[in-house]
Write an enzyme that holds these catalytic residues in place. Sequence first.
Site, short mmCIF file in Angstrom:
data_model
loop_
_atom_site.label_atom_id
_atom_site.label_comp_id
_atom_site.label_asym_id
_atom_site.label_seq_id
_atom_site.Cartn_x
_atom_site.Cartn_y
_atom_site.Cartn_z
N SER A 95 50.20 37.43 27.46
CA SER A 95 51.16 38.44 28.38
C SER A 95 50.27 39.37 28.18
O SER A 95 49.91 39.26 27.53
CB SER A 95 52.88 38.64 28.30
OG SER A 95 53.18 39.94 28.35
N ARG A 98 51.45 46.28 27.77
CA ARG A 98 52.30 46.99 27.75
C ARG A 98 52.81 48.09 27.19
O ARG A 98 53.43 48.04 26.72
CB ARG A 98 53.09 46.62 29.15
CG ARG A 98 52.73 47.14 30.76
CD ARG A 98 53.25 46.27 31.17
NE ARG A 98 54.41 45.00 31.22
CZ ARG A 98 55.14 45.90 31.20
NH1 ARG A 98 55.91 46.37 31.94
NH2 ARG A 98 56.08 44.39 31.02
N ASP A 137 44.09 42.48 31.66
CA ASP A 137 44.38 42.94 33.47
C ASP A 137 43.01 43.20 33.23
O ASP A 137 42.54 43.94 33.29
CB ASP A 137 45.81 43.83 33.33
CG ASP A 137 46.19 44.09 35.00
OD1 ASP A 137 45.08 43.84 35.66
OD2 ASP A 137 46.94 44.75 35.50
N HIS A 197 40.81 33.44 34.36
CA HIS A 197 41.15 32.65 35.32
C HIS A 197 39.88 33.80 35.90
O HIS A 197 38.91 34.32 35.47
CB HIS A 197 41.88 34.06 35.83
CG HIS A 197 43.13 33.83 35.27
ND1 HIS A 197 43.94 33.89 34.39
CD2 HIS A 197 44.43 33.65 36.19
CE1 HIS A 197 44.65 33.63 33.88
NE2 HIS A 197 45.33 33.76 35.62
N GLU A 200 39.13 32.46 41.52
CA GLU A 200 40.23 32.24 41.91
C GLU A 200 40.50 32.62 43.71
O GLU A 200 41.54 31.87 44.10
CB GLU A 200 41.21 33.18 41.29
CG GLU A 200 42.94 32.65 40.98
CD GLU A 200 43.73 34.03 40.29
OE1 GLU A 200 43.27 34.54 39.23
OE2 GLU A 200 45.18 33.64 40.58
P1 5GP Z 1 52.61 39.22 32.40
O1 5GP Z 1 50.85 40.02 31.84
O2 5GP Z 1 52.76 40.69 32.33
O3 5GP Z 1 53.48 39.16 31.18
O4 5GP Z 1 52.40 38.66 32.80
C1 5GP Z 1 52.09 39.19 34.84
C2 5GP Z 1 50.59 39.06 35.12
O5 5GP Z 1 50.21 38.79 34.98
C3 5GP Z 1 50.41 39.35 36.15
O6 5GP Z 1 50.95 40.96 36.56
C4 5GP Z 1 49.19 39.40 36.27
O7 5GP Z 1 48.36 40.31 35.65
C5 5GP Z 1 48.83 38.14 35.26
N1 5GP Z 1 48.55 37.12 36.40
C6 5GP Z 1 50.25 36.06 36.55
N2 5GP Z 1 50.11 35.15 37.63
C7 5GP Z 1 48.76 35.13 38.01
C8 5GP Z 1 47.62 35.04 39.07
O8 5GP Z 1 48.36 33.69 39.33
N3 5GP Z 1 46.90 34.93 39.28
C9 5GP Z 1 46.20 36.47 38.25
N4 5GP Z 1 44.80 36.45 38.36
N5 5GP Z 1 47.10 36.46 37.14
C10 5GP Z 1 47.80 36.32 37.10
#
Ligand code: 5GP
Length: 342
Positions: A95, A98, A137, A197, A200
């Site tokens: 995650s 944030r 991110d 990643h 992609e």
């Molecule tokens: P979090 O990090 O807020 O727990 O999960 C959501 C975040 O994971 C998204 O805002 C994005 O940054 C990342 N994320 C989720 N699925 C994907 C994906 O299929 N590809 C990529 N590049 N990022 C993803």
Amino acid sequence: DIFYRELPKVELHAHLNGSVSFQTIEKLIARKPHLNIEHNMTAIRNGQRRTMDECFRVFKVIHQLVDTEEDIFMVAKDVVNEFAADGVKYLELRSTPREEIKTGLTKRRYVETVLEAVKQCKGDGVDIDVRFLVAIDRRNGTEVAMETVKLAEEFMLSTDGLVVGLDLSGDPTVGHGRDLLPALVRAKNCGLKLALHLSEVPSQLEETELLLTLPPDRIGHGTFLHPDVGGSQTLVDAVVKNNIPLELCLTSNVKGQTVPCYSEHHFKFWYQMGHPSVICTDDKGVFSTDLSQEYELAATTFGLSHEDVWKLSQQAIDCTFAPETLKQQLKQRWIDLRPRVF
Ligand code: 5GP
């Protein structure tokens, strides 16, 4: 098919906020009715597809719903319990820390809260081992990436072994890996495992070549690595030479339209080569799936026997970032849990 549900499984590619279930979204919506968020804004149902851009907008909506410590605690507990209920025995959750000025949430508290939820599940006797990957991110650039690595480093050194690595994710059409390289090198040097990643979308050849020099410890998706889809043999050779496992998410790639249909998923390419390939969900909430379904989908699409599927789930143990002792324990559990007849 009950076989897939009873199959002990390892989940290595799960984004926390993408994994929030329908039931949990319901609770979040009830907490924040003023946002006027509906279910169709947070999940992509079966038969539906979205552009990558639309997928990233879904995460923004979920982030609006999950913006306090209480929300994160509930979401993390629910997600861990749901994976356990689906037969996942080892989970690496990732995650992006944030900060939310409005609610006073800090990045540090964000990570602490997820870890507290994981510990509470353990205390409750939930039958699953969980580890955490701190996510960068890519959209947020060089400095935030470096701050995130420093935070991950602190957690890795100070806690109970729960933080084991780093993820690089976020919109692949934004930013460039070269700007994040110093942060990733630092992470690698301090002992954080790297799950990145890579490739992609089709336009990332140069970036992928660069990031493979690290090399990463696992690759998320790697959809456009192989030559048939515009990648290159050089990239494939680098992945094979370094024996870097791939995290493959069938439903996510088809619903997100980076892969035209299940039968053309690159799982086939890597699996046929005997390269370590791990079936994962990516975002079980957003893509309305679970890990049992993903294994079943791989089996029906590519004609895998129950024995093949068993091996696939067992081999995933070696691709985890778990310490050697835990890997051995998991291998023993797989032996104990193996049904006598398939
Ligand atoms: P979090 O990090 O807020 O727990 O999960 C959501 C975040 O994971 C998204 O805002 C994005 O940054 C990342 N994320 C989720 N699925 C994907 C994906 O299929 N590809 C990529 N590049 N990022 C993803």
